[in-house]
Motif scaffolding. Structure first.
Motif, PDB file in Angstrom:
ATOM      1  N   ASN A 174      -9.183   0.088  -8.011  1.00 17.54           N
ATOM      2  CA  ASN A 174      -9.021  -1.055  -7.116  1.00 17.54           C
ATOM      3  C   ASN A 174      -7.518  -1.348  -6.961  1.00 17.54           C
ATOM      4  N   LYS A 175      -6.980  -1.007  -5.764  1.00 21.93           N
ATOM      5  CA  LYS A 175      -5.524  -1.090  -5.574  1.00 21.93           C
ATOM      6  C   LYS A 175      -5.009  -2.522  -5.696  1.00 21.93           C
ATOM      7  N   ALA A 176      -5.837  -3.507  -5.320  1.00 15.69           N
ATOM      8  CA  ALA A 176      -5.402  -4.901  -5.402  1.00 15.69           C
ATOM      9  C   ALA A 176      -5.327  -5.355  -6.859  1.00 15.69           C
TER      10      ALA A 176
ATOM     11  N   SER B 245      -7.453  10.052  -2.618  1.00 18.54           N
ATOM     12  CA  SER B 245      -7.355  11.270  -1.790  1.00 18.54           C
ATOM     13  C   SER B 245      -7.200  10.942  -0.306  1.00 18.54           C
ATOM     14  N   SER B 246      -6.564   9.810  -0.041  1.00 17.06           N
ATOM     15  CA  SER B 246      -6.315   9.336   1.334  1.00 17.06           C
ATOM     16  C   SER B 246      -7.573   9.027   2.127  1.00 17.06           C
ATOM     17  N   LYS B 247      -8.703   8.790   1.438  1.00 19.44           N
ATOM     18  CA  LYS B 247      -9.888   8.304   2.160  1.00 19.44           C
ATOM     19  C   LYS B 247      -9.513   6.975   2.792  1.00 19.44           C
ATOM     20  N   GLY B 248      -9.641   6.896   4.090  1.00 19.03           N
ATOM     21  CA  GLY B 248      -9.336   5.627   4.772  1.00 19.03           C
ATOM     22  C   GLY B 248      -7.856   5.393   5.011  1.00 19.03           C
TER      23      GLY B 248
ATOM     24  N   ILE C  55       2.962   2.208  -5.675  1.00 27.26           N
ATOM     25  CA  ILE C  55       1.947   2.091  -4.608  1.00 27.26           C
ATOM     26  C   ILE C  55       0.573   2.048  -5.260  1.00 27.26           C
ATOM     27  N   GLU C  56       0.336   2.987  -6.153  1.00 26.84           N
ATOM     28  CA  GLU C  56      -0.975   3.038  -6.827  1.00 26.84           C
ATOM     29  C   GLU C  56      -0.898   4.018  -7.979  1.00 26.84           C
ATOM     30  N   ILE C  57      -1.933   3.976  -8.832  1.00 22.17           N
ATOM     31  CA  ILE C  57      -1.963   4.827 -10.029  1.00 22.17           C
ATOM     32  C   ILE C  57      -3.240   5.651 -10.013  1.00 22.17           C
ATOM     33  N   ASN C  58      -3.108   6.930 -10.334  1.00 26.64           N
ATOM     34  CA  ASN C  58      -4.275   7.827 -10.337  1.00 26.64           C
ATOM     35  C   ASN C  58      -4.543   8.339 -11.746  1.00 26.64           C
ATOM     36  N   PRO C  59      -5.423   7.662 -12.497  1.00 29.24           N
ATOM     37  CA  PRO C  59      -5.703   8.123 -13.870  1.00 29.24           C
ATOM     38  C   PRO C  59      -6.599   9.364 -13.907  1.00 29.24           C
TER      39      PRO C  59
ATOM     40  N   ALA D 289      -1.907  14.137   6.986  1.00 30.87           N
ATOM     41  CA  ALA D 289      -0.851  14.910   6.325  1.00 30.87           C
ATOM     42  C   ALA D 289      -1.424  15.759   5.196  1.00 30.87           C
ATOM     43  N   LYS D 290      -2.382  15.186   4.454  1.00 28.93           N
ATOM     44  CA  LYS D 290      -2.913  15.906   3.281  1.00 28.93           C
ATOM     45  C   LYS D 290      -3.883  17.005   3.652  1.00 28.93           C
ATOM     46  N   TRP D 291      -4.747  16.731   4.622  1.00 26.76           N
ATOM     47  CA  TRP D 291      -5.882  17.638   4.828  1.00 26.76           C
ATOM     48  C   TRP D 291      -5.948  18.283   6.200  1.00 26.76           C
TER      49      TRP D 291
ATOM     50  N   ARG E 214       5.320   8.727   8.880  1.00 22.40           N
ATOM     51  CA  ARG E 214       6.023   8.910   7.603  1.00 22.40           C
ATOM     52  C   ARG E 214       5.232   8.300   6.448  1.00 22.40           C
ATOM     53  N   ILE E 215       3.944   8.640   6.462  1.00 18.91           N
ATOM     54  CA  ILE E 215       3.081   8.282   5.335  1.00 18.91           C
ATOM     55  C   ILE E 215       2.316   9.541   4.932  1.00 18.91           C
ATOM     56  N   TYR E 216       1.901   9.570   3.655  1.00 21.12           N
ATOM     57  CA  TYR E 216       1.162  10.737   3.174  1.00 21.12           C
ATOM     58  C   TYR E 216      -0.327  10.460   3.416  1.00 21.12           C
TER      59      TYR E 216
ATOM     60  N   GLU F 245       2.594  -4.842   2.683  1.00 23.04           N
ATOM     61  CA  GLU F 245       3.839  -4.574   3.396  1.00 23.04           C
ATOM     62  C   GLU F 245       4.233  -3.120   3.222  1.00 23.04           C
ATOM     63  N   PHE F 246       4.713  -2.538   4.305  1.00 21.65           N
ATOM     64  CA  PHE F 246       5.121  -1.131   4.301  1.00 21.65           C
ATOM     65  C   PHE F 246       6.442  -0.974   3.549  1.00 21.65           C
ATOM     66  N   LEU F 247       6.465  -0.037   2.620  1.00 19.19           N
ATOM     67  CA  LEU F 247       7.695   0.272   1.882  1.00 19.19           C
ATOM     68  C   LEU F 247       8.414   1.378   2.658  1.00 19.19           C
ATOM     69  N   PRO F 248       9.591   1.086   3.206  1.00 16.13           N
ATOM     70  CA  PRO F 248      10.187   2.036   4.163  1.00 16.13           C
ATOM     71  C   PRO F 248      10.993   3.177   3.539  1.00 16.13           C
TER      72      PRO F 248
ATOM     73  N   LEU G  54       2.676  -3.151   8.355  1.00 12.59           N
ATOM     74  CA  LEU G  54       1.772  -3.216   7.210  1.00 12.59           C
ATOM     75  C   LEU G  54       1.031  -1.888   7.058  1.00 12.59           C
ATOM     76  N   MET G  55       0.504  -1.680   5.874  1.00 12.54           N
ATOM     77  CA  MET G  55      -0.416  -0.572   5.627  1.00 12.54           C
ATOM     78  C   MET G  55      -1.789  -1.186   5.383  1.00 12.54           C
ATOM     79  N   ILE G  56      -2.805  -0.658   6.077  1.00 15.03           N
ATOM     80  CA  ILE G  56      -4.175  -1.172   5.942  1.00 15.03           C
ATOM     81  C   ILE G  56      -5.009  -0.062   5.283  1.00 15.03           C
ATOM     82  N   LYS G  57      -5.566  -0.367   4.099  1.00 15.47           N
ATOM     83  CA  LYS G  57      -6.282   0.693   3.361  1.00 15.47           C
ATOM     84  C   LYS G  57      -7.551   0.122   2.722  1.00 15.47           C
ATOM     85  N   PRO G  58      -8.607   0.934   2.611  1.00 13.97           N
ATOM     86  CA  PRO G  58      -9.754   0.487   1.813  1.00 13.97           C
ATOM     87  C   PRO G  58      -9.250   0.234   0.388  1.00 13.97           C
TER      88      PRO G  58
ATOM     89  N   ASP H  37      12.192   6.218   0.481  1.00 14.09           N
ATOM     90  CA  ASP H  37      11.686   7.535   0.069  1.00 14.09           C
ATOM     91  C   ASP H  37      10.484   7.372  -0.858  1.00 14.09           C
ATOM     92  N   GLU H  38       9.632   8.412  -0.834  1.00 17.14           N
ATOM     93  CA  GLU H  38       8.422   8.363  -1.666  1.00 17.14           C
ATOM     94  C   GLU H  38       8.452   9.454  -2.730  1.00 17.14           C
ATOM     95  N   PHE H  39       7.922   9.077  -3.894  1.00 15.90           N
ATOM     96  CA  PHE H  39       7.891   9.988  -5.035  1.00 15.90           C
ATOM     97  C   PHE H  39       6.544   9.869  -5.730  1.00 15.90           C
TER      98      PHE H  39
HETATM   99  N1  LIG Z   1       2.681  -0.080   1.009  1.00 13.68           N
HETATM  100  C1  LIG Z   1       2.973   1.154   1.433  1.00 13.68           C
HETATM  101  N2  LIG Z   1       4.195   1.406   1.975  1.00 13.68           N
HETATM  102  C2  LIG Z   1       4.511   2.640   2.430  1.00 13.68           C
HETATM  103  N3  LIG Z   1       3.691   3.684   2.416  1.00 13.68           N
HETATM  104  C3  LIG Z   1       2.463   3.483   1.893  1.00 13.68           C
HETATM  105  C4  LIG Z   1       2.039   2.222   1.357  1.00 13.68           C
HETATM  106  N4  LIG Z   1       0.762   2.352   0.919  1.00 13.68           N
HETATM  107  C5  LIG Z   1       0.420   3.630   1.157  1.00 13.68           C
HETATM  108  N5  LIG Z   1       1.418   4.306   1.736  1.00 13.68           N
HETATM  109  C6  LIG Z   1       1.422   5.709   2.180  1.00 13.68           C
HETATM  110  O1  LIG Z   1       0.084   6.176   2.260  1.00 13.68           O
HETATM  111  C7  LIG Z   1      -0.137   7.208   1.291  1.00 13.68           C
HETATM  112  C8  LIG Z   1      -1.523   7.087   0.718  1.00 13.68           C
HETATM  113  O2  LIG Z   1      -1.690   5.813   0.125  1.00 13.68           O
HETATM  114  P1  LIG Z   1      -2.327   5.638  -1.311  1.00 13.68           P
HETATM  115  O3  LIG Z   1      -1.529   6.398  -2.313  1.00 13.68           O
HETATM  116  O4  LIG Z   1      -2.534   4.199  -1.557  1.00 13.68           O
HETATM  117  O5  LIG Z   1      -3.732   6.347  -1.027  1.00 13.68           O
HETATM  118  P2  LIG Z   1      -4.674   7.270  -1.878  1.00 13.68           P
HETATM  119  O6  LIG Z   1      -5.686   7.763  -0.942  1.00 13.68           O
HETATM  120  O7  LIG Z   1      -5.183   6.532  -3.052  1.00 13.68           O
HETATM  121  O8  LIG Z   1      -3.753   8.431  -2.380  1.00 13.68           O
HETATM  122  P3  LIG Z   1      -4.075   9.610  -3.430  1.00 13.68           P
HETATM  123  O9  LIG Z   1      -4.347  10.827  -2.597  1.00 13.68           O
HETATM  124  O10 LIG Z   1      -2.766   9.690  -4.135  1.00 13.68           O
HETATM  125  O11 LIG Z   1      -5.222   9.203  -4.269  1.00 13.68           O
HETATM  126  C9  LIG Z   1       0.982   7.039   0.278  1.00 13.68           C
HETATM  127  O12 LIG Z   1       1.256   8.241  -0.389  1.00 13.68           O
HETATM  128  C10 LIG Z   1       2.138   6.586   1.167  1.00 13.68           C
HETATM  129  O13 LIG Z   1       2.736   7.653   1.880  1.00 13.68           O
END
Ligand SMILES: Nc1ncnc2c1ncn2[C@@H]1O[C@H](COP(=O)(O)OP(=O)(O)OP(=O)(O)O)[C@@H](O)[C@H]1O
Ligand SMILES: [Mg+2]
Length: 352
Positions: free
Chosen positions: A122-124, A167-170, A305-309, A245-247, A239-241, A202-205, A158-162, A207-209
């Motif tokens: 749960n990202k929140a 794995s970038s679902k949603g 941004i998030e943690i993947n255990p 971009a992934k698949w 400029r988001i992953y 809020e979008f983080l503008p 903004l970034m809108i995500k489930p 570099d990403e690591f």
């Molecule tokens: N707040 C943010 N600001 C900028 N970019 C973001 C933000 N949230 C997500 N992103 C972009 O979207 C991508 C995917 O987001 P996130 O890591 O939350 O999703 P995920 O599907 O859980 O990823 P993973 O494949 O690592 O499990 C991030 O790698 C990043 O490029």
């Protein structure tokens, strides 16, 4: 290390599809799931590679789907330890399911506890805990239903995500929104499509690591940092992953060189990324391994941004999977990486 009976718990793509179809019959629910619905499922290549890696260290290895029959597999095989990579199918606790059954039966398992897996999915909730401990995260709001979508206080884009996916679902290119109208529409459509709350952050503008972490306590190692080179994506990219971009844009037969590892960054930045990754690992009580996604804000400060255990561990280099890539850069083979996760867990459980 002594020869162990290891049971690999996985969620294969086919297994998830089968489980979904069974569930579907029970729920009498029409409609196909979104195309990214099974994105988190393991391919047979990944499952085979993990089992082979464990066998190469001399262990007896069996595998089982981490589904509702997992308890039977556990009883039948009575393993010394479960190597857990099972993502599960539905619900906020789907990643916690296998560890919960193992705990119930007193069988050790690799990776984080059910509680940590539940929180990190749960990202929140993850961001709330991180910010409580002073770890930078971008401001966000969570929306549970389509009524009263109040975005005041948040700065665009903004970034809108489930809220509970990986794995970038949603997380498609359309997750990046620049106006309130766009945001409201996107929040509503993602709540409906993914049937769960949606997070607007809020979008983080910068570099990403991503930082792959292996170990526990004082023996925690941050592997060489991976940077994401968005210049390698098509020019229309936000400029988001993203899922695209992934698949879609990056294919094994036409891989995009999107990662650099070790990242070409200053010593100071490397240290601050390692520092935030270690802190996040500690405060969320992660065990054995994980991957922390980090992006710089407009001031150049690393934010989580998030943690993947349960990190993605696709075995082939051309699959562009960050954790194995970081392990290779550290000089570890795929088999060594998998066996290090196992050893970290065994050390915690006092299995020699
Ligand atoms: N707040 C943010 N600001 C900028 N970019 C973001 C933000 N949230 C997500 N992103 C972009 O979207 C991508 C995917 O987001 P996130 O890591 O939350 O999703 P995920 O599907 O859980 O990823 P993973 O494949 O690592 O499990 C991030 O790698 C990043 O490029
Ligand atoms: Mg991510």
């Amino acid at each position: 290390m002594k020869r162990l009976n290891v049971l690999v718990a996985y969620s294969s793509k086919e297994g998830l599809r089968k489980e979904f179809d069974e569930l579907h019959c029970v729920r009498e629910d029409d409609g196909e799931p979104p195309p990214d619905f099974f994105a988190e499922g393991d391919s047979s290549e990944t499952i085979d590679a993990v089992m082979e890696a464990l066998r190469s260290a001399g262990h007896d290895v069996k595998g089982a789907e981490g589904n509702s029959y997992f308890l039977e597999s556990l009883e039948k095989t009575r393993p010394d330890i479960v190597f857990n990579i099972a993502e599960g199918l539905t619900g906020d606790l789907r990643e916690a399911y296998v560890p919960m059954l193992c705990e119930r039966r007193g069988i050790p398992f690799t990776g984080s506890s059910p509680l940590t897996l539940g929180i990190c999915l749960n990202k929140a909730r993850t961001k709330e805990i991180l910010s409580y401990y002073g770890i930078s995260v971008s401001p966000f709001k969570t929306f549970h239903d389509n009524s009263e979508i109040d975005l005041s206080g948040l700065r665009y884009p903004l970034m809108i995500k489930p809220v509970s996916e990986g794995s970038s679902k949603g997380v498609f290119e359309d997750s990046f929104v620049e106006s309130e109208d766009e945001a409201v529409e996107r929040i509503k459509s993602k709540i409906e499509k993914y049937r769960q709350p949606v997070i607007a952050e809020e979008f983080l503008p910068g570099d990403e690591f991503t930082a792959a972490v292996l170990g526990n306590g004082k023996n925690t190692e941050v592997l060489p940092i991976v940077s994401i080179d968005f210049d390698k994506l098509p020019s229309c990219s936000k400029r988001i992953y993203s899922y695209e971009a992934k698949w879609i844009w990056d294919k094994p037969e036409r891989p995009i060189e999107i990662f650099k590892c070790p990242a070409k960054i200053s010593e100071n930045l490397r240290k601050s990324i390692e520092d935030i990754a270690r802190k996040a690992f500690a405060v969320l009580d992660i065990r054995d391994w994980c991957r922390v996604d980090i992006r710089l804000d407009s001031a150049g400060t690393p934010n989580v941004i998030e943690i993947n255990p349960l990190p993605g561990i696709l075995p082939k280099p051309e699959d562009n999977s960050c954790f194995p890539k970081a392990a290779r850069a550290a000089g570890y083979s795929y088999a060594e990486m998998i066996n290090m996760a196992l050893q970290n867990s065994c050390a915690r459980h006092g299995i020699r």
